[in-house]
Design a protein around this motif. Structure first.
Motif, PDB file in Angstrom:
ATOM      1  N   ILE B  81       0.874  -1.042  -0.277  1.00  0.00           N
ATOM      2  CA  ILE B  81      -0.076  -0.496  -0.434  1.00  0.00           C
ATOM      3  C   ILE B  81       0.384   1.505  -0.239  1.00  0.00           C
ATOM      4  N   VAL B  82       0.450   2.141  -0.993  1.00  0.00           N
ATOM      5  CA  VAL B  82       1.202   3.985  -0.822  1.00  0.00           C
ATOM      6  C   VAL B  82       0.090   4.656  -0.161  1.00  0.00           C
ATOM      7  N   PHE B  83      -0.083   4.982   1.178  1.00  0.00           N
ATOM      8  CA  PHE B  83      -1.089   6.033   2.355  1.00  0.00           C
ATOM      9  C   PHE B  83      -1.236   6.982   1.279  1.00  0.00           C
ATOM     10  N   GLN B  84      -1.889   7.887   1.652  1.00  0.00           N
ATOM     11  CA  GLN B  84      -2.726   9.261   1.210  1.00  0.00           C
ATOM     12  C   GLN B  84      -1.708  10.255   2.065  1.00  0.00           C
ATOM     13  N   ASP B  85      -1.460   9.931   3.175  1.00  0.00           N
ATOM     14  CA  ASP B  85      -0.540  11.185   4.085  1.00  0.00           C
ATOM     15  C   ASP B  85       0.451  10.248   4.344  1.00  0.00           C
ATOM     16  N   PRO B  86       1.243  10.990   4.492  1.00  0.00           N
ATOM     17  CA  PRO B  86       3.122  10.158   4.361  1.00  0.00           C
ATOM     18  C   PRO B  86       3.124   9.237   5.803  1.00  0.00           C
ATOM     19  N   SER B  87       4.536   8.206   5.549  1.00  0.00           N
ATOM     20  CA  SER B  87       4.178   7.653   6.059  1.00  0.00           C
ATOM     21  C   SER B  87       6.065   7.633   6.638  1.00  0.00           C
ATOM     22  N   LEU B  88       6.368   8.144   6.220  1.00  0.00           N
ATOM     23  CA  LEU B  88       7.702   7.630   6.350  1.00  0.00           C
ATOM     24  C   LEU B  88       8.848   8.147   7.809  1.00  0.00           C
ATOM     25  N   ASP B  89       9.510   7.263   8.086  1.00  0.00           N
ATOM     26  CA  ASP B  89      10.324   7.559   9.236  1.00  0.00           C
ATOM     27  C   ASP B  89      11.130   8.804   8.361  1.00  0.00           C
ATOM     28  N   ASP B  90      10.971   9.866   9.053  1.00  0.00           N
ATOM     29  CA  ASP B  90      12.016  11.101   8.930  1.00  0.00           C
ATOM     30  C   ASP B  90      13.467  11.171   9.281  1.00  0.00           C
ATOM     31  N   GLU B  91      13.665  10.410  10.304  1.00  0.00           N
ATOM     32  CA  GLU B  91      15.394  10.606  10.352  1.00  0.00           C
ATOM     33  C   GLU B  91      15.786   9.462  10.046  1.00  0.00           C
ATOM     34  N   HIS B 152       8.550  -4.396  -2.977  1.00  0.00           N
ATOM     35  CA  HIS B 152       7.710  -5.841  -3.060  1.00  0.00           C
ATOM     36  C   HIS B 152       6.975  -6.520  -3.733  1.00  0.00           C
ATOM     37  N   GLN B 153       6.717  -7.017  -4.820  1.00  0.00           N
ATOM     38  CA  GLN B 153       5.540  -7.527  -4.954  1.00  0.00           C
ATOM     39  C   GLN B 153       4.405  -8.494  -4.699  1.00  0.00           C
ATOM     40  N   PRO B 154       3.885  -7.333  -4.302  1.00  0.00           N
ATOM     41  CA  PRO B 154       2.427  -8.074  -3.600  1.00  0.00           C
ATOM     42  C   PRO B 154       1.413  -8.717  -4.773  1.00  0.00           C
ATOM     43  N   LYS B 155       0.321  -9.140  -4.316  1.00  0.00           N
ATOM     44  CA  LYS B 155      -0.407  -9.737  -5.417  1.00  0.00           C
ATOM     45  C   LYS B 155      -1.746  -8.306  -5.622  1.00  0.00           C
ATOM     46  N   ILE B 156      -1.497  -7.507  -4.538  1.00  0.00           N
ATOM     47  CA  ILE B 156      -2.296  -6.764  -4.678  1.00  0.00           C
ATOM     48  C   ILE B 156      -1.731  -5.699  -4.155  1.00  0.00           C
ATOM     49  N   LEU B 157      -2.103  -4.117  -5.684  1.00  0.00           N
ATOM     50  CA  LEU B 157      -1.213  -3.116  -4.592  1.00  0.00           C
ATOM     51  C   LEU B 157      -1.906  -1.274  -4.090  1.00  0.00           C
ATOM     52  N   PHE B 158      -2.628  -1.772  -3.022  1.00  0.00           N
ATOM     53  CA  PHE B 158      -3.364  -0.529  -3.099  1.00  0.00           C
ATOM     54  C   PHE B 158      -2.522   0.881  -2.611  1.00  0.00           C
ATOM     55  N   LEU B 159      -3.515   2.257  -3.763  1.00  0.00           N
ATOM     56  CA  LEU B 159      -2.734   3.287  -3.851  1.00  0.00           C
ATOM     57  C   LEU B 159      -3.171   4.525  -3.788  1.00  0.00           C
ATOM     58  N   ASP B 160      -3.038   4.976  -2.851  1.00  0.00           N
ATOM     59  CA  ASP B 160      -4.420   6.673  -2.121  1.00  0.00           C
ATOM     60  C   ASP B 160      -4.300   7.561  -2.713  1.00  0.00           C
ATOM     61  N   GLU B 161      -3.948   7.777  -3.821  1.00  0.00           N
ATOM     62  CA  GLU B 161      -3.885   9.273  -4.218  1.00  0.00           C
ATOM     63  C   GLU B 161      -2.091   8.985  -4.380  1.00  0.00           C
ATOM     64  N   PRO B 162      -2.316   8.128  -5.666  1.00  0.00           N
ATOM     65  CA  PRO B 162      -0.051   8.162  -5.835  1.00  0.00           C
ATOM     66  C   PRO B 162       0.257   9.341  -6.291  1.00  0.00           C
TER      67      PRO B 162
END
Ligand code: ATP
Ligand code: MG
Lengths: 248, 266
Positions: B81-91, B152-162
């Protein structure tokens, strides 16, 4: 490399990269050590307690660990706000692994912080009386670290934002520290206060460190170890359960 | 084609407010599925329920044959999944964020470095791999999130406003890659976007959600034909209307705000 290891490593990297955080959180324990240690030292000695630094230093080491551990546990709230928590919550690893990685990471950070303070205490005049028991002291330091990271994790799992933070500091963390045997001996206290100290896990942690390093155990090594060990296991279980129920 | 995602009568209430209102749809395996709707329609809320992080009020969901409320582990193994909101670790650095993801998702150690390098090059972040993410611009962070989602190559890819906040060149670049994943590797893509021309170009199938209800569900060509529209944008407006969705959201937001203040005061 497993999930637990990489999450542990993340916690450590974040800690080592924020120098201001390291220095900032060393400040408070050092202040306590110097102000109380030298300020109350003469009175303590006159009252027949011996060297106050010898008594106080293990309490201050425990304090550094206690505060750091709760903070690193509570970091989950930041991770929720900055979004990183999502990344771990959808990963195909069990939440138990995630919570273990985070908790061990946080506990390691707290242990490092405690080790720094240990060194500062020695520089300030603290004498380790039984060097071969230093590993026992380290074991107690680690147990305190895990226990309070797990407490931080549990709290953070049920809070949505940092608004309850002041509440936690004033009604959980500070009382746990002040109503323990960190700053004053149990002997001769009023009955009710002794009772409070007896149910406070910090008391057993401090007693473990102090027993190993300077004063001898008040409760005994076995009791200290059993109380802390069992509580740590329970809190880890509670923390894991609450963490596993987090929703976004 | 068999459905890899099946949703029946899905409902999510937040207090008295119904964010997702008896929604049903099916996503065929290997398709590119566009989940469209105005702001606040309930897209992200639906994705959260499909991806195990939010419990539905009622209704049933099947993702890759499993129920996200029960077989969470199995469902999590099936998607990325790629979330709509940020989800990285900035540090952490770009590379470290990728590496952490690779380990969590069990990418084989031997493949890790190569794959990470290739994807960072693909989103043109190769020369910034050892910089902390907090030094990145918004677009760079978005590109890193995408690269991480493709690791990673999943079966399903969720992309929320990629492609939110990306320039047109990068958007095209990313979409051709995602299309090739669907065509060549059979990955099912479930995405949301507010760029209708983008949805028109890549989606095989769209569902339109408005005020928590599905108002259309068709192959893109079919939807345009039904509404007599030349573009998907026109079709979208035909099924969702012209009003801007602010009033309702803001009254709910106001309630939430009041709740916050109140909780804070105690
Ligand atoms: N945790 C929550 N508590 C209360 N209301 C919520 C919560 N999450 C979402 N909502 C409400 O549910 C509705 C749907 O939100 P959602 O995020 O699913 O919209 P969306 O379709 O993704 O919109 P956008 O295109 O703006 O991303 C909105 O009105 C929002 O305010
Ligand atoms: Mg959304």
């Amino acid at each position: 490399m497993s999930a637990i290891y990489i999450l542990w490593l993340r916690q450590l990297k974040r800690y080592l990269r924020s120098r201001s955080r390291i220095v900032g959180s060393l400040g408070q324990p050092v202040l306590f050590l110097l102000a109380l240690g030298f300020g109350f030292g003469p009175i303590f000695a006159k009252a027949g307690g011996g060297s106050y630094i010898q008594f106080l230093a293990p309490g201050i080491i425990a304090m550094a660990i206690l505060f750091t551990a709760v903070f690193t546990g509570i970091e989950i709230i930041w991770d929720r706000q900055f979004g990183f928590l999502k990344e771990t919550l959808v990963a195909p690893v069990s939440r138990l692994q995630i919570v273990l990685g985070r908790t061990l990471g946080g506990a390691t950070v707290a242990l490092l912080q405690g080790a720094f303070i240990f060194v500062v205490c020695v520089v300030a005049g603290f004498r380790v009386e039984r060097v071969r028991l230093v590993p026992v002291a380290l074991a107690f330091m680690f147990l305190i670290a895990v226990l309070f990271t797990a407490i931080g994790t549990s709290i953070a799992s049920v809070l949505e934002d940092m608004q309850g933070f002041q509440l936690i500091m004033n009604f959980i963390v500070l009382p746990l520290f002040f109503f323990s045997d960190a700053l004053f001996p149990m002997r001769g206290l009023p009955k009710f206060l002794r009772a409070v100290l007896r149910v406070n896990p910090v008391t057993y942690g401090v007693d473990g460190i102090r027993g190993a390093l300077s004063h001898g155990f008040h409760f005994g090594l076995g009791t200290d170890f059993a109380v802390l060990g069992i509580l740590t296991a329970i809190l880890l279980a509670i923390g894991s359960y609450l963490f596993s129920r987090i929703q976004l | 084609m068999s459905a890899i995602i099946e949703v029946n009568d899905l409902v999510k209430n937040f207090g008295a407010f119904c964010a997702v209102d008896h929604v049903s749809f099916r996503v065929p395996e290997g398709s590119i599925f566009g989940f469209l709707g105005p702001n606040g329609a309930g897209k992200t809320t639906t994705i959260k329920m499909l991806t195990t992080v939010l419990r539905p009020t009622s209704g049933t969901i099947r993702v890759d044959g499993y129920d996200p409320t029960r077989d969470q582990q199995r469902v999590r193994r099936s998607f990325g999944i790629v979330f709509q909101d940020p989800s990285l670790d900035d540090e952490l650095t770009a590379f470290e964020n990728m590496e952490l993801h690779a380990v969590l998702y069990g990418v084989a150690p031997a493949e890790r470095k190569g794959k990470i390098g290739a994807l960072l090059a693909f989103v043109e972040l190769a020369d910034r791999r050892n910089d902390q993410v907090k030094q990145f611009s918004g677009g760079m962070k978005r590109r890193l999130e995408l690269a991480r989602g493709l690791l990673h190559q999943p079966k399903i890819l969720f992309l929320d406003e990629p492609t939110l906040g990306l320039d047109p060149q990068t958007r095209n670049h990313i979409w051709s890659f995602i299309q090739s994943l669907a065509k060549e590797k059979g990955v099912t893509v479930f995405f949301t976007t507010h760029y209708m021309e983008e949805a028109d170009r890549v989606a095989d199938l769209v569902a339109v959600i408005d005020h928590g209800k599905i108002v259309a569900q068709d192959p893109t060509a079919e939807l345009k034909r039904k509404t007599g529209s030349a573009t998907l944008e026109d079709a979208f407006i035909a099924v969702t209307g012209h009003t801007i969705r602010e009033e309702e959201a803001s009254s709910v937001d106001q309630l939430r705000m009041m709740g916050r203040v109140w909780r804070g005061r105690r």
